[in-house]
Design a protein around this motif. Structure first.
Motif, PDB file in Angstrom:
ATOM      1  N   PHE A  65      47.302   4.880  -6.194  1.00  0.00           N
ATOM      2  CA  PHE A  65      48.439   3.996  -5.936  1.00  0.00           C
ATOM      3  C   PHE A  65      49.383   4.632  -4.917  1.00  0.00           C
ATOM      4  CE2 PHE A  65      52.769   2.504  -7.353  1.00  0.00           C
ATOM      5  CZ  PHE A  65      52.651   1.220  -6.876  1.00  0.00           C
ATOM      6  N   LEU A  74      47.927   4.689  -1.525  1.00  0.00           N
ATOM      7  CA  LEU A  74      48.050   3.370  -0.917  1.00  0.00           C
ATOM      8  C   LEU A  74      49.460   3.162  -0.358  1.00  0.00           C
ATOM      9  CD1 LEU A  74      46.465   0.165  -2.236  1.00  0.00           C
ATOM     10  CD2 LEU A  74      48.838   0.083  -1.552  1.00  0.00           C
ATOM     11  N   ASN A 118      50.470   2.628   3.449  1.00  0.00           N
ATOM     12  CA  ASN A 118      51.290   1.481   3.806  1.00  0.00           C
ATOM     13  C   ASN A 118      52.419   1.886   4.744  1.00  0.00           C
ATOM     14  OD1 ASN A 118      51.431  -1.318   3.039  1.00  0.00           O
ATOM     15  ND2 ASN A 118      50.884  -0.597   1.014  1.00  0.00           N
ATOM     16  N   ASP A 173      41.408   1.342  -1.168  1.00  0.00           N
ATOM     17  CA  ASP A 173      42.127   1.811  -2.356  1.00  0.00           C
ATOM     18  C   ASP A 173      42.562   0.656  -3.247  1.00  0.00           C
ATOM     19  OD1 ASP A 173      41.831   4.424  -1.697  1.00  0.00           O
ATOM     20  OD2 ASP A 173      43.856   4.713  -0.899  1.00  0.00           O
ATOM     21  N   LEU A 174      42.974  -0.435  -2.620  1.00  0.00           N
ATOM     22  CA  LEU A 174      43.394  -1.589  -3.421  1.00  0.00           C
ATOM     23  C   LEU A 174      42.227  -2.067  -4.281  1.00  0.00           C
ATOM     24  CD1 LEU A 174      45.551  -3.755  -4.089  1.00  0.00           C
ATOM     25  CD2 LEU A 174      44.488  -5.179  -2.337  1.00  0.00           C
ATOM     26  N   ASN A 175      41.045  -2.108  -3.677  1.00  0.00           N
ATOM     27  CA  ASN A 175      39.886  -2.563  -4.436  1.00  0.00           C
ATOM     28  C   ASN A 175      39.479  -1.564  -5.513  1.00  0.00           C
ATOM     29  OD1 ASN A 175      38.721  -5.273  -3.697  1.00  0.00           O
ATOM     30  ND2 ASN A 175      39.219  -4.407  -1.695  1.00  0.00           N
ATOM     31  N   THR A 191      42.024  -2.133  -8.378  1.00  0.00           N
ATOM     32  CA  THR A 191      42.023  -3.461  -9.022  1.00  0.00           C
ATOM     33  C   THR A 191      40.624  -3.886  -9.448  1.00  0.00           C
ATOM     34  OG1 THR A 191      41.752  -4.573  -6.897  1.00  0.00           O
ATOM     35  CG2 THR A 191      44.018  -4.273  -7.697  1.00  0.00           C
ATOM     36  N   HIS A 197      39.809  -7.749  -4.839  1.00  0.00           N
ATOM     37  CA  HIS A 197      40.211  -8.288  -3.539  1.00  0.00           C
ATOM     38  C   HIS A 197      39.203  -7.953  -2.447  1.00  0.00           C
ATOM     39  CE1 HIS A 197      43.977  -9.321  -5.402  1.00  0.00           C
ATOM     40  NE2 HIS A 197      44.088  -8.093  -5.841  1.00  0.00           N
ATOM     41  N   ALA A 256      48.445  -6.073   0.181  1.00  0.00           N
ATOM     42  CA  ALA A 256      47.921  -4.947  -0.598  1.00  0.00           C
ATOM     43  C   ALA A 256      49.043  -4.291  -1.400  1.00  0.00           C
ATOM     44  CB  ALA A 256      47.268  -3.926   0.328  1.00  0.00           C
ATOM     45  N   HIS A 257      50.209  -4.180  -0.788  1.00  0.00           N
ATOM     46  CA  HIS A 257      51.336  -3.575  -1.490  1.00  0.00           C
ATOM     47  C   HIS A 257      51.678  -4.381  -2.742  1.00  0.00           C
ATOM     48  CE1 HIS A 257      55.626  -2.673  -2.303  1.00  0.00           C
ATOM     49  NE2 HIS A 257      55.205  -1.444  -2.071  1.00  0.00           N
ATOM     50  N   ALA A 262      48.915  -4.130  -5.395  1.00  0.00           N
ATOM     51  CA  ALA A 262      48.844  -2.801  -6.002  1.00  0.00           C
ATOM     52  C   ALA A 262      49.980  -2.646  -7.014  1.00  0.00           C
ATOM     53  CB  ALA A 262      48.935  -1.728  -4.923  1.00  0.00           C
ATOM     54  N   ARG A 299      49.172  -4.576 -10.046  1.00  0.00           N
ATOM     55  CA  ARG A 299      48.172  -3.883 -10.865  1.00  0.00           C
ATOM     56  C   ARG A 299      48.855  -2.832 -11.732  1.00  0.00           C
ATOM     57  NH1 ARG A 299      46.478  -1.757 -14.127  1.00  0.00           N
ATOM     58  NH2 ARG A 299      44.703  -0.356 -14.427  1.00  0.00           N
TER      59      ARG A 299
END
Lengths: 122, 859
Positions: free
Chosen positions: B29, B32, B36, B78-80, B83, B87, B618-619, B622, B625
């Motif tokens: 997190f 990410l 970002n 990282d988002l995937n 989560t 996504h 994505a932010h 995340a 999540r």
């Protein structure tokens, strides 16, 4: 009247000369621009320039080759070296060849200032 | 390859039936979030290069784009991971955007897939790739400035592409466009002739022909009788920084039945010998020119002409130059005399400085069948001025508006119809080359006559000069009412307000950062912007005319025309360089933000078009999540979880992911002095301070009570297996605090460090014990308090999201103090908020209890 300071700008990316020329001219410098280092070397044989602004990496002779030419011919041209990747080794060599460094991308006023400082030596 | 890794990782978890450990989850997190931040920095850096201060080459563009790509990829990845592949579509969006960007980088400009036809009244600047700059500008003048333009439609660049493909013309086009071609002049000339012949003989693809017919029918039906059409070139790049003036063809008064023939003539003009020479001389590297064609109702005007928004011979004089003739403007454009010329002051009351009334014995008018003819002008009109003072004044005012909106001197073609209405036919940058004739000292003198309202307060985020009336925007309603051309003054920046930037003459904010999103947009639209002034909303009087000098960082009272002129002249025409145009096109595909409202149904991976969209999406996902909570299994042995002992009844579980607790801290129960996590220590200090924790029991009225029996209230989307307690994930500088107090859910994500750029607070709050109305009241209460304390707030129903970022350690500490107090104060506040009026009452109470905004203990 004092002789006008002449500046050579050498970079194989035409944009560098195109954009530096008007701002340097506005400051009262005489400017010639080149995109091929071979042609620039030929011109250096004909004419003395007070300041040289040159890219480091170019096809044909590099910026360092041009600096070496100046040193070998004992010319007092002040050199400003433009580079995308400054490394310690390059830095040392440029220092040895009496050049100052500018990294791309740079602010126009930064180069104008450096040229101004170099010009004071004449 | 990388996608495969992801699948392996994720399938790996399933096999082991073990969820991510908390440490892993938060490490990802934070990674990410860092990426970002890095991505936004890179985008801001690219935007900064557009200011004209920098010299950059193609190598810079390539390397920054490559780094950005790398960062965005890691964000999507990282988002995937966190989560559970929720996504994956974001990978497709990323690949799609990347492909388009690479096509731009390789300068193989591909005509975007669009519609065949665009009605003129639906156009704006962003559609210039589809309809050409000329028509897009005309549309923009109508849709954004409300000016009158002819009615009609555009046959798009995509139609052109279809036309070329259908007739296999590309193989004839390529050799002509080849810049490195070694062909001699004669051979090229021969090839140009061949190509032109082929274009005239070519067939319009049946589906395109049908679309054109449909558009013609639609517009003919609207008029009383069948009108003739003006068929005009609108090539990619025409009328932009390169004017291409007179390079391409316009065919006037064309009957509907002849439109397709005229279309082919205009397309062929893209490859006339002079157009090809023009492109070569200007180093236009675009290998694929494309022609959109505008079809507009033919006018039968009384007077027409051209206005230059400055006098190219005497720029410092603040004058405009107008040429006019009877009938259509062809005589003026062709420069055949038989016209009037006027020089008019740019300033009210728009005095006529000089005029020359020509002998206008001829004028162009519509022929009965088609085309245009020269007609004899009646005797009494020949020596009469074709513009009266009222018309001149209207022309000058309109040209001024266009000039300040477009941010360059303008060359405008116009007509006045029989009803006296001014109609704009074309507007493009006026090419001025006379830097030397301008006297700088004159500007210095002019400026002295105006009082200075602000000087060196804040930081310049986008350079330039802007003038207009001050308009302060605080609420969504204010935003709706924002008068175009005003100076936009804001307390703080927010993505939601960014949409106003293109319509503002300048932007001034109390709070904000040069690297922020708003500053990026300002630079993109070249709107002069000063941020972080602290006091603009207090100092600048609403409705006051001001000049914002975002070159010298001064705001003057009054409008200083001389300063604008000086600025328009001083600009070196860097916009014309290939590198600048490339970066500008790339930024359009990278930094434009479409994903603004996280509550909208379009806030999805599939709707992300630009890198900026992906970052924002994505932010948000995340954070959601992390807000969903931790499953109790993740808090099993091995997670290192401990319990924090506090003098208030707050049961808080602590998980240290690195440096959040003092070295050597042992045991299941820890004390506040063992905490090393800076943000948590600040919040805890406040919570245990006297009077902060509202511990007295609150009496529920019947309605509130009934609702509280329902248990877990509606709208609290915790997954059933998530941990229901209070949890703090900590490191030295980082805190993720999830609180479930009084049935509401509150998440606070903070980084607190000495590096201003890294600092942020993200505050998310929803749910409650009572019914939705009361919970919404509490949300309103929170939103109002957070807004007053400089948070950017989004709120919908009972959900409140408040953010603040890039502020100093001291400011951060003040904000954390506020948050600590809010946690205590709002625990059961929804129960107390019986009426809407109570919101104001409690807000007052909250501020009255302690003047904490200015006097927090840490300040």
């Amino acid at each position: 009247m004092k002789e006008a300071i002449s500046v050579m700008v050498l970079d194989d990316e035409p944009i560098v000369g195109e954009r530096l020329r008007p701002v340097l001219e506005k400051e009262g410098f005489q400017v010639e621009t080149f995109t091929e280092s071979q042609k620039a070397l030929e011109r250096l044989e004909e004419k003395k320039f007070h300041v040289l602004v040159t890219d480091l990496k170019m096809s044909g002779p590099s910026g360092l080759d041009v600096l070496r030419y100046l040193k070998e011919h004992q010319l007092d041209t002040q050199a400003i070296l433009i580079t995308g990747y400054p490394t310690m080794e390059r830095f040392r060599e440029a220092e040895y060849l009496n050049a100052v460094f500018v990294t791309k991308p740079f602010k126009m006023e930064q180069v104008v200032k450096l040229v101004g400082e170099a010009a004071k030596k004449f | 390859m990388a996608l495969l890794d992801l699948n392996q990782i994720i399938s790996g978890w399933h096999k082991k039936k073990r969820p991510f450990s908390i440490q892993e989850l938060f490490r990802k997190f934070q990674e990410l979030l860092n990426n970002n931040g890095r991505a936004l920095e890179l985008i801001a850096d690219m935007g900064e290069k557009m200011s004209g201060d920098y010299l950059f080459d193609k190598h810079y563009i390539e390397s920054v784009v490559m780094e950005l790509e790398d960062v965005i990829y890691r964000i999507v990845y990282d988002l995937n991971v966190i989560t559970n592949k929720k996504h994956l579509k974001l990978f497709d969006a990323f690949e799609e955007a990347k492909k388009e960007i690479h096509e731009e980088l390789n300068s193989r400009f591909t005509v975007p897939k669009g519609d065949y036809i665009y009605p003129l009244d639906s156009l704006h600047k962003e559609l210039s790739d589809y309809v050409g700059e000329k028509m897009a500008t005309l549309g923009e003048l109508q849709t954004k400035l409300g000016l009158s333009v002819p009615k009609g439609f555009v046959i798009s660049t995509y139609s052109y592409k279809r036309f070329v493909e259908h007739n296999r013309l590309q193989e004839w086009i390529d050799p002509i466009l080849d810049m490195e071609s070694t062909l001699d002049m004669e051979t090229v000339a021969q090839k140009v002739q061949d190509l032109n012949r082929r274009i005239f003989q070519a067939e319009i693809p049946p589906d395109l022909e049908k679309a054109v017919r449909k558009a013609l029918d639609k517009f003919n039906r609207k008029g009383l009788s069948e009108t003739g059409w003006a068929v005009r070139s609108s090539a990619l790049g025409e009328d932009s920084q390169l004017s291409y003036a007179g390079q391409y063809l316009t065919v006037l008064n064309v009957a509907s039945s002849d439109i397709t023939e005229a279309y082919k003539k205009v397309v062929a003009s893209l490859f006339s010998q002079q157009a090809i020479d023009y492109r070569r001389n200007r180093r236009v590297q675009r290998k694929e020119p494309a022609m959109a064609v505008g079809c507009t109702h033919m006018l039968d005007p009384v007077t027409s002409g051209v206005i230059y928004s400055t006098n190219p011979n005497q720029i410092s004089q603040e004058q405009m130059v107008i040429s006019a003739c009877w009938g259509m403007g062809k005589l003026v454009v062709e420069g055949e005399g038989k016209s009037d010329s006027y020089i008019v002051s740019k300033k009210p009351p728009y005095d006529v400085i000089s005029r020359h009334i020509g002998k206008k014995d001829l004028s162009y008018g519509l022929d009965n069948k088609d085309g245009v003819v020269l007609k004899t002008v009646s005797h009494e009109l020949q020596d009469k001025p074709c513009l009266d003072p009222a018309a001149l004044s209207l022309l000058v005012q309109t040209a001024s508006r266009i000039e300040s909106y477009m941010k360059s001197f303008q060359d405008i073609e116009w007509s006045i119809d029989r009803e006296g209405q001014l109609i704009i036919l074309q507007a493009r940058p006026l090419q001025v080359r006379c830097n030397l004739s301008y006297d700088k000292s004159q500007t210095g003198q002019a400026v002295k006559n105006y009082p200075v309202l602000m000087k060196d307060m804040g930081v310049v985020a986008s350079r330039g000069i802007g003038t207009g009336k001050v308009f302060i925007v605080e609420t969504e309603e204010d935003a709706e009412r924002f008068p175009h051309g005003s100076v936009l003054v804001l307390r703080h920046t927010s993505p939601n307000m960014s949409r106003l930037i293109p319509f503002a003459s300048a932007v001034v904010t109390d709070i904000g950062s040069v690297a922020g999103h708003m500053a990026t947009i300002s630079r993109e639209f070249r709107v002069p912007t000063i941020v972080d002034t602290q006091q603009a909303t207090k100092i600048l009087p609403v409705g006051q005319e001001v000049t914002v000098d975002a070159e010298e960082n001064v705001i003057y009272q009054g409008i200083i025309k001389e300063l604008i002129t000086a600025h328009l002249i001083e600009k070196t025409p860097y916009e014309e360089s290939h590198e600048f145009r490339l970066l500008s096109r790339l930024l359009k595909k990278i930094s434009t933000l479409h994903m603004i409202d996280p509550q909208s149904s379009e806030f999805s991976a599939g709707h992300c078009r630009t890198y900026h969209d992906m970052i924002r999406f994505a932010h948000e996902m995340a954070v959601r999540r992390v807000a969903e909570g931790i499953s109790p299994r993740q808090l099993d042995k091995g997670s290192g979880s401990r319990r924090l002992k506090l003098p208030v009844p707050l049961d808080l579980i602590i998980v240290d992911i690195g440096g959040g607790l003092k070295d050597g801290t042992l045991g299941q129960v820890i004390h506040p002095d063992q905490l090393q996590c800076d943000p948590l220590r600040h919040i805890v200090d406040v919570l245990v301070a006297p009077g902060v924790w509202q511990s007295q029991p609150i009496s529920l009225d019947i309605k509130g009570l009934m609702s509280s029996f329902i248990g877990n209230p509606g709208g609290t989307p915790f997954s059933s297996d998530s941990f229901k307690g209070n949890l703090a994930i900590v490191s030295k500088e980082y805190l993720n605090l999830s609180l479930r107090l009084g049935y509401h859910f509150n998440m606070i994500d903070v980084t607190l460090s000495d590096d201003t750029e890294r600092n942020y607070i993200y505050f998310r709050f929803f749910g409650g014990v009572t019914e939705i109305t009361r919970r919404s009241r509490r949300a309103k209460f929170l939103a109002q308090i957070m807004t007053k304390n400089d948070f950017a707030v989004e709120s919908k129903g009972d959900l409140v999201i408040a953010r603040i970022k890039k502020v100093t350690r001291q400011t951060m500490e003040e904000k954390l103090y506020l948050i600590g107090r809010l946690i205590g104060f709002t625990r059961q506040l929804d129960v107390l908020l019986r009426t809407d009026g109570d919101v104001g009452f409690f807000e007052e109470q909250f501020f009255k209890n302690e003047d904490f905004i200015t006097t927090s203990p840490s300040a």
